[in-house]
Design a protein around this motif. Structure first.
Motif, mmCIF file in Angstrom:
data_model
loop_
_atom_site.group_PDB
_atom_site.id
_atom_site.type_symbol
_atom_site.label_atom_id
_atom_site.label_comp_id
_atom_site.label_asym_id
_atom_site.label_seq_id
_atom_site.Cartn_x
_atom_site.Cartn_y
_atom_site.Cartn_z
ATOM 1 N N CYS A 73 0.869 -1.171 0.000
ATOM 2 C CA CYS A 73 0.000 0.000 0.000
ATOM 3 C C CYS A 73 0.905 1.220 0.000
ATOM 4 N N MET A 74 0.844 2.024 -1.065
ATOM 5 C CA MET A 74 1.847 3.073 -1.292
ATOM 6 C C MET A 74 1.177 4.383 -1.700
ATOM 7 N N PRO A 75 1.628 5.518 -1.139
ATOM 8 C CA PRO A 75 1.080 6.805 -1.568
ATOM 9 C C PRO A 75 1.588 7.189 -2.951
ATOM 10 N N GLY A 76 0.870 8.049 -3.618
ATOM 11 C CA GLY A 76 1.284 8.502 -4.944
ATOM 12 C C GLY A 76 1.962 9.852 -4.885
ATOM 13 N N PRO A 77 2.411 10.326 -6.031
ATOM 14 C CA PRO A 77 2.305 9.698 -7.361
ATOM 15 C C PRO A 77 3.247 8.494 -7.501
ATOM 16 N N PHE A 78 2.694 7.450 -8.103
ATOM 17 C CA PHE A 78 3.403 6.175 -8.183
ATOM 18 C C PHE A 78 2.849 5.391 -9.361
ATOM 19 N N ASP A 79 3.723 4.720 -10.111
ATOM 20 C CA ASP A 79 3.289 3.840 -11.192
ATOM 21 C C ASP A 79 3.023 2.470 -10.562
ATOM 22 N N TYR A 80 1.748 2.204 -10.271
ATOM 23 C CA TYR A 80 1.406 0.998 -9.518
ATOM 24 C C TYR A 80 1.585 -0.280 -10.334
ATOM 25 N N GLN A 81 1.541 -0.185 -11.643
ATOM 26 C CA GLN A 81 1.764 -1.367 -12.474
ATOM 27 C C GLN A 81 3.245 -1.739 -12.533
ATOM 28 N N LYS A 82 4.084 -0.739 -12.753
ATOM 29 C CA LYS A 82 5.520 -0.995 -12.915
ATOM 30 C C LYS A 82 6.300 -0.946 -11.606
ATOM 31 N N GLY A 83 5.704 -0.318 -10.578
ATOM 32 C CA GLY A 83 6.396 -0.234 -9.300
ATOM 33 C C GLY A 83 7.385 0.911 -9.198
#
Length: 300
Positions: A73-83
């Motif tokens: 569980c990670m705050p953004g901005p973040f590319d959740y598909q690529k990590g």
């Protein structure tokens, strides 16, 4: 029968919480939950060592030896598909911009490149976790918000996050919706509360907790600010509760602790809008976030 277990991580700007989760029953294993506080602006390798320690402690305390994946569980901005982390100019993770967090985790944990590591937005994790805590919610439409430093939101239909289509706002986000003289987050967030309090009282407060404590002690301006936030929250979410056809509305985040002040006016506005929505406040944000992350590896 082998029971599948996963590592759940809730990562924030000043902490990491790790736990081992039974992803068949969607339950946190007793005694496995472990939290570490740290300065996220340390060099990346030092931060990763802290994360590794938290994960190792959770696994050791769980007495479970085999894991089927890692859910973050990670705050953004973040590319959740690529990590890939795209956090920048937010006074946190200043050495992580552009780094592939999946690769860093696999490297520091000595896992092979095919070990599942999945990422999801923190608000979405919270909402999905609340859904999975009550299995009956898996047949429902749920809108959830996190009230804290910012305003997070998610829309979940039968356990699946919905972030596109006419029934939800762009990317499932409400923080940036036009509202009054700015956007929703200008009014429904810790920042908004503190700004409103200063405008009415001329006094600068340091954080939301200070405002909350003043309200508890009977500060009429603090109480007014929290009550009006309830009205603002209702004005922001009611159109989307209607469009999405939500059965439940769940409120989380640290400001949820002040629900005694803002919830009555919020519920009044919901009633005036003739919405048949069950409204409730989360009692355990942290467990919800971990379960929400682990739901990406859920085995029905």
């Amino acid at each position: 029968m082998n029971i599948p277990y996963a590592i759940g991580l809730d990562i924030g700007g000043t902490h990491i919480t790790a736990a081992v989760i039974n992803i068949k029953e969607m339950k946190v294993i007793d005694f496995s939950l472990h939290k570490e506080s740290f300065d996220s602006n340390l060099p990346a390798d030092e931060v990763m060592d802290i994360w590794k320690k938290a994960i190792a402690t959770a696994i050791e305390n769980s007495k479970v030896t085999a894991m089927t994946g890692l859910a973050v569980c990670m705050p953004g901005p973040f590319d959740y598909q690529k990590g890939i982390c795209w956090i920048k100019d937010q006074s946190k993770y200043e050495h992580f911009y552009g780094l592939n967090i999946r690769d860093l985790l696999l490297e520091h944990l000595n896992h092979s490149t095919d070990f599942p590591v999945l990422f999801e937005n923190d608000a979405v994790c919270f909402g999905k976790g609340e859904v999975f805590k009550e299995k009956a919610n898996l047949a429902k439409k749920v809108m959830a918000v996190t009230l804290g430093t910012g305003l997070g939101a998610c829309f979940i239909d039968k356990g699946v996050s919905v972030a596109e289509g006419e029934c939800v706002p762009t990317d499932g986000e409400i923080y940036n919706l036009p509202y009054k003289e700015g956007i929703a987050e200008d009014y429904v967030s810790a920042r908004g509360l503190l700004s409103h309090y200063k405008a009415l009282s001329g006094t600068n407060l340091h954080n939301g907790l200070e405002l909350y404590n003043r309200a508890i002690k009977g500060d009429v301006i603090a109480i007014k600010v929290l009550e009006e936030m309830g009205e603002d929250l209702a004005a922001v979410v009611i159109p989307w509760l209607e469009k999405f056809g939500a059965d439940h509305f769940i409120i989380g985040g640290k400001i949820a602790n002040a629900s005694a002040f803002f919830l009555p006016l919020f519920n009044k506005k919901i009633k005036e809008a003739n919405l048949e929505v069950t409204v409730y406040v989360s009692t355990d944000n942290e467990a919800a976030a971990l379960l929400g992350a682990a739901s990406m590896l859920y085995k029905a």
